[in-house]
Write an enzyme that holds these catalytic residues in place. Structure first.
Site, PDB file in Angstrom:
ATOM      1  CG  HIS A  23      -0.285   3.316  -5.169  1.00  0.00           C
ATOM      2  ND1 HIS A  23      -0.667   4.462  -4.543  1.00  0.00           N
ATOM      3  CD2 HIS A  23      -1.219   2.386  -4.834  1.00  0.00           C
ATOM      4  CE1 HIS A  23      -1.780   4.258  -3.856  1.00  0.00           C
ATOM      5  NE2 HIS A  23      -2.138   3.000  -3.999  1.00  0.00           N
ATOM      6  CE  LYS A  47     -13.071   4.087  -1.878  1.00  0.00           C
ATOM      7  NZ  LYS A  47     -11.796   3.513  -2.362  1.00  0.00           N
ATOM      8  NE  ARG A  96      -1.702  -1.913   1.190  1.00  0.00           N
ATOM      9  CZ  ARG A  96      -2.589  -0.936   1.134  1.00  0.00           C
ATOM     10  NH1 ARG A  96      -2.214   0.296   1.381  1.00  0.00           N
ATOM     11  NH2 ARG A  96      -3.844  -1.194   0.847  1.00  0.00           N
ATOM     12  CB  SER A 134      -3.724   6.766  -0.425  1.00  0.00           C
ATOM     13  OG  SER A 134      -3.152   6.242  -1.585  1.00  0.00           O
TER      14      SER A 134
HETATM   15  P1  ADP Z   1      -8.226   1.239  -3.116  1.00  0.00           P
HETATM   16  O1  ADP Z   1      -9.107   2.407  -3.317  1.00  0.00           O
HETATM   17  O2  ADP Z   1      -8.576   0.010  -3.887  1.00  0.00           O
HETATM   18  O3  ADP Z   1      -7.822   0.987  -1.681  1.00  0.00           O
HETATM   19  P2  ADP Z   1      -5.500   2.034  -3.515  1.00  0.00           P
HETATM   20  O4  ADP Z   1      -5.154   3.074  -4.483  1.00  0.00           O
HETATM   21  O5  ADP Z   1      -5.224   2.323  -2.090  1.00  0.00           O
HETATM   22  O6  ADP Z   1      -6.950   1.715  -3.868  1.00  0.00           O
HETATM   23  O7  ADP Z   1      -4.795   0.669  -3.868  1.00  0.00           O
HETATM   24  C1  ADP Z   1      -4.847   0.073  -5.126  1.00  0.00           C
HETATM   25  C2  ADP Z   1      -4.094  -1.238  -5.085  1.00  0.00           C
HETATM   26  O8  ADP Z   1      -2.748  -0.988  -4.731  1.00  0.00           O
HETATM   27  C3  ADP Z   1      -4.604  -2.246  -4.051  1.00  0.00           C
HETATM   28  O9  ADP Z   1      -4.454  -3.546  -4.587  1.00  0.00           O
HETATM   29  C4  ADP Z   1      -3.671  -2.070  -2.892  1.00  0.00           C
HETATM   30  O10 ADP Z   1      -3.559  -3.239  -2.130  1.00  0.00           O
HETATM   31  C5  ADP Z   1      -2.378  -1.747  -3.608  1.00  0.00           C
HETATM   32  N1  ADP Z   1      -1.472  -0.968  -2.780  1.00  0.00           N
HETATM   33  C6  ADP Z   1      -1.753   0.162  -2.119  1.00  0.00           C
HETATM   34  N2  ADP Z   1      -0.668   0.590  -1.438  1.00  0.00           N
HETATM   35  C7  ADP Z   1       0.332  -0.302  -1.682  1.00  0.00           C
HETATM   36  C8  ADP Z   1       1.681  -0.447  -1.254  1.00  0.00           C
HETATM   37  N3  ADP Z   1       2.210   0.403  -0.393  1.00  0.00           N
HETATM   38  N4  ADP Z   1       2.399  -1.475  -1.742  1.00  0.00           N
HETATM   39  C9  ADP Z   1       1.824  -2.365  -2.590  1.00  0.00           C
HETATM   40  N5  ADP Z   1       0.562  -2.315  -3.003  1.00  0.00           N
HETATM   41  C10 ADP Z   1      -0.194  -1.300  -2.567  1.00  0.00           C
END
Ligand code: ADP
Length: 170
Positions: A23, A47, A96, A134
């Site tokens: 992120h 969630k 990703r 995450s």
């Molecule tokens: P969600 O609850 O939508 O899954 P996340 O917090 O996991 O929320 O992800 C938010 C955004 O960040 C999404 O667009 C996800 O694809 C992107 N994202 C999550 N992890 C990564 C990463 N390692 N690299 C790039 N983008 C990421």
């Protein structure tokens, strides 16, 4: 005289439970492309998050301090309504792998239908970060695995503490 260019105010929405270096890399890159970036936590207790909304706001504020045009937000209802309320004209998301694509495409098309004037832009994950989620970080940390390098050090400490506090498994 040149036309003044429109300001780009972007929302980067997610659960951030917790924020990872994936992120963070996306935020660092995104913040260079826009005027203001509002990293916005989806408040959805259904969630069953590991960290409460308040804890996630705290964590984000801490790790996002070095980025002057990045701020932390919070939303509960429709993302596009929240974006409009904040005066944002862009939604930023990360991709990703192919597995992210279908869901992201559906969301982007739905959001466009709801509010055609708000655009969604995607950044491809850096190759060093494309395997980080995450969910996986929590799973590894809950089993006592080493997550250093996958999350900022302060988040690593919070994860350790949380899993010591309660013997939670993801
Ligand atoms: P969600 O609850 O939508 O899954 P996340 O917090 O996991 O929320 O992800 C938010 C955004 O960040 C999404 O667009 C996800 O694809 C992107 N994202 C999550 N992890 C990564 C990463 N390692 N690299 C790039 N983008 C990421």
């Amino acid at each position: 005289m040149a036309e003044p260019t429109a300001r780009i105010i972007a929302i980067y929405p997610g659960s951030f439970d917790p924020i990872t270096n994936g992120h963070l890399a996306l935020i660092a890159r995104g913040s260079r492309l826009v005027d203001r970036l509002i990293v916005s936590i989806l408040s959805n207790e259904a969630k069953q998050p590991l960290f409460s909304v308040e804890e996630r706001v705290d964590m984000l504020e801490e790790v996002l301090k070095p980025y002057p045009n990045v701020e932390v937000g919070l939303f509960g209802g429709l993302l596009v309504d929240y974006a409009a309320e904040r005066g944002a004209n862009l939604i930023l998301r990360g991709i990703r792998a192919i597995s992210d694509y279908e869901y992201e495409l559906q969301m982007a098309l739905m959001n466009r239908r709801l509010r055609p004037n708000i655009e969604t832009a995607f950044l491809m994950a850096g190759e060093a970060y494309s395997f980080i989620s995450s969910h996986l970080v929590k799973e590894v940390a809950s089993l006592g695995g080493n997550v250093s390098g996958l999350v900022p050090p302060s988040i690593e400490a919070r994860l350790k503490h949380r899993f010591q506090q309660r013997s939670v498994r993801i």
